[in-house]
Write a protein that holds these residues in place. Structure first.
Motif, PDB file in Angstrom:
ATOM      1  N   ALA A 136      10.361  12.165  -1.773  1.00  0.00           N
ATOM      2  CA  ALA A 136       9.536  11.189  -2.207  1.00  0.00           C
ATOM      3  C   ALA A 136       9.412  10.027  -1.498  1.00  0.00           C
ATOM      4  O   ALA A 136      10.299   9.540  -0.574  1.00  0.00           O
ATOM      5  CB  ALA A 136      10.164  10.927  -3.517  1.00  0.00           C
ATOM      6  N   ALA A 137       7.960   9.534  -1.487  1.00  0.00           N
ATOM      7  CA  ALA A 137       7.972   8.237  -0.640  1.00  0.00           C
ATOM      8  C   ALA A 137       7.130   7.317  -1.678  1.00  0.00           C
ATOM      9  O   ALA A 137       6.496   7.514  -2.562  1.00  0.00           O
ATOM     10  CB  ALA A 137       6.797   8.439   0.434  1.00  0.00           C
ATOM     11  N   LEU A 138       7.859   5.959  -1.456  1.00  0.00           N
ATOM     12  CA  LEU A 138       7.187   4.739  -2.254  1.00  0.00           C
ATOM     13  C   LEU A 138       6.694   3.819  -1.645  1.00  0.00           C
ATOM     14  O   LEU A 138       7.393   3.101  -0.758  1.00  0.00           O
ATOM     15  CB  LEU A 138       8.564   4.049  -2.998  1.00  0.00           C
ATOM     16  CG  LEU A 138       7.964   3.134  -4.427  1.00  0.00           C
ATOM     17  CD1 LEU A 138       8.762   3.607  -5.538  1.00  0.00           C
ATOM     18  CD2 LEU A 138       8.153   1.940  -3.702  1.00  0.00           C
ATOM     19  N   LEU A 139       5.269   3.535  -1.874  1.00  0.00           N
ATOM     20  CA  LEU A 139       4.459   2.589  -1.036  1.00  0.00           C
ATOM     21  C   LEU A 139       4.815   1.121  -1.470  1.00  0.00           C
ATOM     22  O   LEU A 139       4.687   1.134  -2.838  1.00  0.00           O
ATOM     23  CB  LEU A 139       3.005   2.962  -0.777  1.00  0.00           C
ATOM     24  CG  LEU A 139       2.862   4.226   0.203  1.00  0.00           C
ATOM     25  CD1 LEU A 139       3.183   5.329  -0.271  1.00  0.00           C
ATOM     26  CD2 LEU A 139       1.000   4.134   0.222  1.00  0.00           C
ATOM     27  N   THR A 140       4.914   0.303  -0.572  1.00  0.00           N
ATOM     28  CA  THR A 140       5.517  -1.107  -1.103  1.00  0.00           C
ATOM     29  C   THR A 140       4.206  -2.068  -0.986  1.00  0.00           C
ATOM     30  O   THR A 140       4.585  -3.120  -0.796  1.00  0.00           O
ATOM     31  CB  THR A 140       6.781  -1.656  -0.494  1.00  0.00           C
ATOM     32  OG1 THR A 140       6.525  -1.405   0.877  1.00  0.00           O
ATOM     33  CG2 THR A 140       7.876  -0.867  -0.899  1.00  0.00           C
ATOM     34  N   ASP A 141       2.961  -1.539  -0.869  1.00  0.00           N
ATOM     35  CA  ASP A 141       2.048  -2.498  -0.505  1.00  0.00           C
ATOM     36  C   ASP A 141       0.682  -2.166  -1.455  1.00  0.00           C
ATOM     37  O   ASP A 141       0.989  -1.042  -2.233  1.00  0.00           O
ATOM     38  CB  ASP A 141       1.398  -2.742   0.758  1.00  0.00           C
ATOM     39  CG  ASP A 141       2.294  -3.381   1.753  1.00  0.00           C
ATOM     40  OD1 ASP A 141       2.532  -4.472   1.619  1.00  0.00           O
ATOM     41  OD2 ASP A 141       2.797  -2.842   2.806  1.00  0.00           O
ATOM     42  N   TYR A 142      -0.401  -2.951  -1.464  1.00  0.00           N
ATOM     43  CA  TYR A 142      -1.471  -2.749  -2.329  1.00  0.00           C
ATOM     44  C   TYR A 142      -2.570  -2.110  -1.681  1.00  0.00           C
ATOM     45  O   TYR A 142      -3.748  -2.253  -2.089  1.00  0.00           O
ATOM     46  CB  TYR A 142      -1.700  -4.015  -2.801  1.00  0.00           C
ATOM     47  CG  TYR A 142      -0.816  -4.373  -4.205  1.00  0.00           C
ATOM     48  CD1 TYR A 142      -0.978  -3.954  -5.436  1.00  0.00           C
ATOM     49  CD2 TYR A 142       0.175  -5.159  -4.042  1.00  0.00           C
ATOM     50  CE1 TYR A 142      -0.252  -4.198  -6.367  1.00  0.00           C
ATOM     51  CE2 TYR A 142       1.113  -5.462  -4.994  1.00  0.00           C
ATOM     52  CZ  TYR A 142       0.808  -5.077  -6.209  1.00  0.00           C
ATOM     53  OH  TYR A 142       1.922  -5.276  -7.283  1.00  0.00           O
ATOM     54  N   ALA A 143      -2.264  -1.471  -0.575  1.00  0.00           N
ATOM     55  CA  ALA A 143      -3.374  -0.710   0.013  1.00  0.00           C
ATOM     56  C   ALA A 143      -2.506   0.570   0.887  1.00  0.00           C
ATOM     57  O   ALA A 143      -1.702   0.310   1.207  1.00  0.00           O
ATOM     58  CB  ALA A 143      -4.085  -1.607   1.086  1.00  0.00           C
ATOM     59  N   LEU A 144      -3.568   1.498   0.984  1.00  0.00           N
ATOM     60  CA  LEU A 144      -3.038   2.683   1.711  1.00  0.00           C
ATOM     61  C   LEU A 144      -3.132   2.608   3.186  1.00  0.00           C
ATOM     62  O   LEU A 144      -3.779   1.917   3.727  1.00  0.00           O
ATOM     63  CB  LEU A 144      -3.943   3.858   1.434  1.00  0.00           C
ATOM     64  CG  LEU A 144      -3.945   4.583   0.071  1.00  0.00           C
ATOM     65  CD1 LEU A 144      -4.717   5.735   0.210  1.00  0.00           C
ATOM     66  CD2 LEU A 144      -2.507   5.178  -0.197  1.00  0.00           C
ATOM     67  N   LYS A 284       3.624 -16.187   1.872  1.00  0.00           N
ATOM     68  CA  LYS A 284       3.082 -14.771   2.206  1.00  0.00           C
ATOM     69  C   LYS A 284       2.811 -13.671   1.376  1.00  0.00           C
ATOM     70  O   LYS A 284       3.755 -13.669   0.667  1.00  0.00           O
ATOM     71  CB  LYS A 284       3.990 -14.523   3.588  1.00  0.00           C
ATOM     72  CG  LYS A 284       4.101 -15.370   4.590  1.00  0.00           C
ATOM     73  CD  LYS A 284       5.151 -15.060   5.796  1.00  0.00           C
ATOM     74  CE  LYS A 284       5.771 -13.893   5.655  1.00  0.00           C
ATOM     75  NZ  LYS A 284       5.145 -12.504   5.538  1.00  0.00           N
ATOM     76  N   PRO A 285       1.760 -13.041   1.554  1.00  0.00           N
ATOM     77  CA  PRO A 285       1.644 -12.098   0.517  1.00  0.00           C
ATOM     78  C   PRO A 285       2.295 -10.610   0.759  1.00  0.00           C
ATOM     79  O   PRO A 285       1.463  -9.637   0.957  1.00  0.00           O
ATOM     80  CB  PRO A 285       0.052 -11.732   0.642  1.00  0.00           C
ATOM     81  CG  PRO A 285      -0.206 -12.227   2.006  1.00  0.00           C
ATOM     82  CD  PRO A 285       0.861 -13.259   2.297  1.00  0.00           C
ATOM     83  N   GLY A 286       3.516 -10.630   0.647  1.00  0.00           N
ATOM     84  CA  GLY A 286       4.415  -9.479   0.688  1.00  0.00           C
ATOM     85  C   GLY A 286       4.253  -8.652  -0.742  1.00  0.00           C
ATOM     86  O   GLY A 286       3.968  -9.192  -1.660  1.00  0.00           O
ATOM     87  N   GLY A 287       4.257  -7.315  -0.606  1.00  0.00           N
ATOM     88  CA  GLY A 287       4.096  -6.424  -1.660  1.00  0.00           C
ATOM     89  C   GLY A 287       4.743  -6.680  -2.910  1.00  0.00           C
ATOM     90  O   GLY A 287       4.495  -6.899  -4.049  1.00  0.00           O
ATOM     91  N   GLY A 308      -2.611  -7.024   8.920  1.00  0.00           N
ATOM     92  CA  GLY A 308      -2.335  -5.544   8.091  1.00  0.00           C
ATOM     93  C   GLY A 308      -2.035  -5.578   6.954  1.00  0.00           C
ATOM     94  O   GLY A 308      -2.688  -5.990   6.004  1.00  0.00           O
ATOM     95  N   PRO A 309      -0.686  -5.093   6.294  1.00  0.00           N
ATOM     96  CA  PRO A 309      -0.428  -4.858   5.011  1.00  0.00           C
ATOM     97  C   PRO A 309      -0.626  -6.033   4.251  1.00  0.00           C
ATOM     98  O   PRO A 309      -1.191  -5.935   3.085  1.00  0.00           O
ATOM     99  CB  PRO A 309       0.884  -4.084   4.958  1.00  0.00           C
ATOM    100  CG  PRO A 309       1.502  -4.519   6.367  1.00  0.00           C
ATOM    101  CD  PRO A 309       0.190  -4.538   7.361  1.00  0.00           C
ATOM    102  N   GLU A 310       0.010  -7.296   4.655  1.00  0.00           N
ATOM    103  CA  GLU A 310      -0.200  -8.430   3.856  1.00  0.00           C
ATOM    104  C   GLU A 310      -1.566  -8.792   3.682  1.00  0.00           C
ATOM    105  O   GLU A 310      -2.000  -9.681   2.770  1.00  0.00           O
ATOM    106  CB  GLU A 310       0.741  -9.537   4.372  1.00  0.00           C
ATOM    107  CG  GLU A 310       2.256  -9.141   4.418  1.00  0.00           C
ATOM    108  CD  GLU A 310       3.289 -10.316   4.614  1.00  0.00           C
ATOM    109  OE1 GLU A 310       4.222 -10.062   4.646  1.00  0.00           O
ATOM    110  OE2 GLU A 310       2.832 -11.211   5.013  1.00  0.00           O
ATOM    111  N   THR A 311      -2.414  -8.632   4.709  1.00  0.00           N
ATOM    112  CA  THR A 311      -3.819  -9.127   4.555  1.00  0.00           C
ATOM    113  C   THR A 311      -4.618  -8.318   3.234  1.00  0.00           C
ATOM    114  O   THR A 311      -5.195  -9.097   2.606  1.00  0.00           O
ATOM    115  CB  THR A 311      -4.756  -8.954   5.970  1.00  0.00           C
ATOM    116  OG1 THR A 311      -4.036  -9.798   6.952  1.00  0.00           O
ATOM    117  CG2 THR A 311      -5.973  -9.324   5.666  1.00  0.00           C
ATOM    118  N   GLU A 312      -3.980  -7.038   3.274  1.00  0.00           N
ATOM    119  CA  GLU A 312      -4.559  -6.051   2.164  1.00  0.00           C
ATOM    120  C   GLU A 312      -4.122  -6.685   0.925  1.00  0.00           C
ATOM    121  O   GLU A 312      -4.798  -6.724  -0.048  1.00  0.00           O
ATOM    122  CB  GLU A 312      -4.268  -4.699   2.304  1.00  0.00           C
ATOM    123  CG  GLU A 312      -4.900  -4.242   3.770  1.00  0.00           C
ATOM    124  CD  GLU A 312      -6.676  -4.039   3.763  1.00  0.00           C
ATOM    125  OE1 GLU A 312      -6.823  -4.051   2.562  1.00  0.00           O
ATOM    126  OE2 GLU A 312      -7.049  -4.105   4.799  1.00  0.00           O
TER     127      GLU A 312
END
Length: 385
Positions: A136-144, A284-287, A308-312
């Motif tokens: 299983a994988a758990l994504l920790t941001d708000y964008a793919l 900073k916008p960490g998920g 990258g991810p934090e921008t999203e």
């Protein structure tokens, strides 16, 4: 039947991936069938796990500190479908041997990855060597991001319905993708503001700001403190310095001369209480940080995202109305004054609307159901033989 084993693989790059792993562990421990399962959490980037992985982490953190634009290029290249597969495959090749050692040592029935590196390495190892464990994988941001999208992963947990829909559009089985939200620890979430302020040592009723930069204390928090000195209204300022000893020393020295009431915290497990005590989070916008703020109904002023991810993440929180994104060239003090004077109630409502307080419990329930089904099927097959 023997106890099932769940191996959660995380990566101490920042603190979000690790906090998500610990939230899942806590939710599994509270599950009604917890006695039937042994759960282990392993930091995939720890020195004692692999010196190569540890050195890769140090290089990554150095890159973020000194050449963030280079990381931006890496993220954009890795985010393309074809390039993402190449980047993921390269890291998986390097890390597969370590994953193999862990599989042989822990003999898990289920592996859960909260970072794409162990996810890719576990998928590659299973593809080459077999194995009955589920992945299983758990994504920790708000964008793919393409680096997460590995064929053969049995379960995906994502933050939003839009992410689940986007994965289905890319050909992933919708029945294997769950929009649970990002798991957070539920400790102190129900604490009222006054009780939270007393817990963190505040008295009176000053407008309260919380400054965070993740577990590493990144994001130019010294510059933020300097900017806040120009705010005319007296403030209470909570500084969560994380593992940044230089920031902790700087903020502590400033606290002795500032007209604001500044309280400094090194790496702490009191983040939920700090968030409940605050009126505005500057970060900073960490998920994980954003998810914890949503659960606390805490408005955000976002700045200095890692490209990258934090921008999203910043885009998502801003569009939802729970955050203001301070772009390069915009001044901190006027933004703080405007939010405190006019926008706190509406931003609090928007944050609460985005909250997924039960994400960890939902993930734990789905993991346990999947594990029970797989073990039941395996046991039935053995009886038939």
């Amino acid at each position: 039947m023997e106890r099932a084993r769940i191996l959660i693989l995380t990566a101490s790059i920042g603190s979000g991936h690790t906090r998500a792993a610990e939230a899942i562990r806590a939710a599994l421990a509270a599950h009604p069938q917890a006695e039937d399962v042994q759960v282990d959490v392993v930091d995939f980037m720890a020195r004692e796990v692999s010196m190569i992985h540890y050195l890769m982490k140090r290089i990554y953190l150095t890159m973020l500190r000194f050449v963030p634009d280079l990381y931006d290029v890496f993220f954009r290249i890795a985010g393309k479908n074809a390039s993402g597969g190449i980047v993921r495959g390269a890291f998986a090749q390097v890390m597969m041997r370590t994953v193999g050692r862990m599989i042989q040592a822990y003999k898990p029935d289920l592996v859960v990855a909260t970072h794409p590196f162990p996810e890719g390495a576990a998928a590659l190892w299973r593809g080459r060597h077999g194995g009955s464990f589920a992945l299983a994988a758990l994504l920790t941001d708000y964008a793919l991001h393409a680096i997460w999208l590995v064929r053969g992963v049995d379960l995906y947990f994502v933050a939003t319905d839009a992410m689940a829909t986007a994965m289905a559009a890319r050909g992933f089985d919708p029945c294997a993708v769950y929009a649970t939200g990002i798991p957070i620890t539920r400790t102190s979430q129900l604490m009222e503001r006054q009780a939270a302020q007393e817990t963190v040592g505040l008295q009176g009723d000053l407008p309260t700001l919380l400054l965070m930069g993740g577990g590493l204390g990144l994001g130019g928090m010294d510059r933020t403190l300097a900017a806040l000195e120009t705010v005319e209204q007296r403030l209470a300022i909570l500084v969560a310095a994380g593992h940044n000893a230089a920031l902790e020393a700087h903020a502590s020295a400033l606290a002795r001369t500032s007209r604001h009431d500044i309280r400094v915290f090194s790496y702490t497990d009191q983040i939920p209480a700090l968030m409940r005590a605050a009126d505005l989070l500057i970060t900073k916008p960490g998920g994980l940080t954003i998810s914890e703020a949503f659960a606390a109904g805490l408005p955000l002023l976002l700045h200095d995202p890692i490209p990258g991810p934090e921008t999203e993440n910043a885009i998502y929180a801003t569009r939802c109305g729970a955050a203001v994104w301070l772009h390069s060239g915009e001044r901190m003090a006027p933004a703080v004054e405007e939010i405190l004077a006019h926008r706190i109630p509406e931003m609090r409502r928007a944050a609460r609307d985005c909250a997924c307080e039960d994400a960890a419990q939902r993930v734990a329930e789905i993991l346990m159901e999947s594990l029970t089904r797989r073990r039941g099927a395996a046991y039935g097959a053995k009886k038939d033989v």
